[in-house]
Write a protein that holds these residues in place. Structure first.
Motif, short mmCIF file in Angstrom:
data_model
loop_
_atom_site.label_atom_id
_atom_site.label_comp_id
_atom_site.label_asym_id
_atom_site.label_seq_id
_atom_site.Cartn_x
_atom_site.Cartn_y
_atom_site.Cartn_z
N MET A 122 0.83 -1.19 0.00
CA MET A 122 0.00 0.00 0.00
C MET A 122 0.87 1.25 0.00
O MET A 122 1.96 1.26 0.58
N TRP A 163 1.87 3.89 1.64
CA TRP A 163 1.81 4.54 2.95
C TRP A 163 2.47 5.91 2.93
O TRP A 163 2.12 6.78 3.71
N ASP A 204 -5.97 6.41 -9.06
CA ASP A 204 -6.88 7.13 -8.16
C ASP A 204 -7.53 8.30 -8.89
O ASP A 204 -8.74 8.53 -8.77
N ARG A 212 -9.25 -0.72 -2.97
CA ARG A 212 -7.85 -0.31 -2.91
C ARG A 212 -7.46 0.16 -1.51
O ARG A 212 -6.32 -0.04 -1.07
N TYR A 213 -8.40 0.78 -0.79
CA TYR A 213 -8.04 1.42 0.48
C TYR A 213 -8.79 0.90 1.70
O TYR A 213 -8.62 1.44 2.80
N GLU A 214 -9.60 -0.15 1.55
CA GLU A 214 -10.35 -0.63 2.70
C GLU A 214 -9.44 -1.17 3.79
O GLU A 214 -9.73 -1.04 4.98
N PRO A 268 -6.13 -0.27 4.79
CA PRO A 268 -5.54 0.72 5.70
C PRO A 268 -6.58 1.51 6.49
O PRO A 268 -6.34 1.88 7.64
N VAL A 269 -7.75 1.75 5.89
CA VAL A 269 -8.81 2.46 6.62
C VAL A 269 -9.30 1.62 7.79
O VAL A 269 -9.51 2.11 8.90
N LEU A 271 -5.14 8.42 -0.09
CA LEU A 271 -5.10 7.74 1.20
C LEU A 271 -4.97 8.74 2.35
O LEU A 271 -5.58 8.56 3.40
N LEU A 300 -8.41 10.12 2.89
CA LEU A 300 -9.27 9.13 3.54
C LEU A 300 -8.92 8.97 5.02
O LEU A 300 -9.80 8.79 5.86
N ARG A 301 -7.63 9.03 5.34
CA ARG A 301 -7.23 8.92 6.75
C ARG A 301 -7.76 10.10 7.56
O ARG A 301 -8.10 9.94 8.73
#
Length: 257
Positions: A34, A36, A72, A93-95, A97-98, A137, A140-141
């Motif tokens: 991912m 990060w 993205d 794609r981001y589930e 880390p969320v 990301l 989203l964070r």
């Protein structure tokens, strides 16, 4: 008007978030790296992963991040135009880390799953505000952190967390007096300890201890000043140290606060 798509997101789909193992043993993002950290955007002189002037290949991580950011941008644009499948790709794609971040806010899988759903629904309806000047990301964070914070503030108005004196993990730690403490169990105790703090204090220390965030990143996520974050951190550490000393946790876990 944009209608939120059914992303079909469940905790079981999120792979290896701590304590949230997939029921099938692997999630859709299992083994996929991912982004990060934000990678520099490639300059115009770089093509196909190689600098034209030096002939030196670019690191794979930078190529991966550039590819993800391009994907993205395409999916965000398509989602804003009503393409539900494009948004489903963003969710997949981001589930992971969320979900990992929201696991810091609750150790209840059902509650965590609900918070993850809230994040992606809010993100869907806010996509038009995403400017693209930072990786998706990061954006989203920010939404996830504020969602978790609201969850804590709402919980604070109801029944309080279990006291540390009644916490089962402490008995297990006492039984391990002459053995090495399990890091996962120590993290659970720390989570219970942080739960004794007011929501703002708990948030700052949770992001510092579990997410390795500095004061600048915390301030950006919450819309606070760095001065407020620093003051909150000092106050929170003092409060947590008092609680830990009262419960004799510093000696049991070997912590230095």
């Amino acid at each position: 008007m944009m209608n939120a798509p059914d992303c079909g997101l469940t905790i079981a789909d999120c792979g290896s978030a701590p304590g949230l193992e997939s029921r099938s043993g692997s999630g859709p993002l299992q083994g996929v790296p991912m982004p990060w950290r934000r990678a520099p955007r490639p300059g115009p002189e770089i093509r196909k992963g190689r600098d034209r002037k030096t002939g030196i290949g670019r690191p794979a991580a930078l190529l991966y991040n550039a590819h993800v950011e391009n994907a993205d941008a395409l999916d965000v644009t398509a989602s804003v135009q009503g393409d539900d499948e494009a948004y489903a790709r963003l969710v997949r794609r981001y589930e992971k880390p969320v979900t990992s971040l929201l696991w810091r806010f609750t150790r209840d899988p059902a509650q965590c799953e609900e918070l993850v759903q809230q994040v992606f629904v809010e993100a869907y309806f806010s996509l038009k505000t995403y400017r693209g000047d930072a990786p998706l990301l990061h954006w989203l964070r920010k939404i996830a952190t504020r969602t978790g914070y609201r969850f804590w503030r709402k919980r604070a108005k109801g029944p309080q967390e279990t006291s540390l004196a009644d916490f089962d993990g402490l008995g297990q730690i006492e039984a391990w007096e002459d053995e090495r403490i399990d890091p996962a169990e120590a993290a659970t105790v720390l989570h219970a300890l942080l739960a004794r703090l007011p929501a703002p204090d708990r948030l700052v220390l949770t992001l510092m201890y579990f997410e390795d965030c500095g004061t600048k990143e915390i301030a950006e996520r919450m819309g606070w000043s760095r001065a407020k974050v620093k003051t909150q951190a000092l106050r929170a550490r003092r409060k947590m140290k008092e609680i830990a000393e009262r419960e004799h946790l510093l000696e049991r876990l070997g912590w230095t606060l």
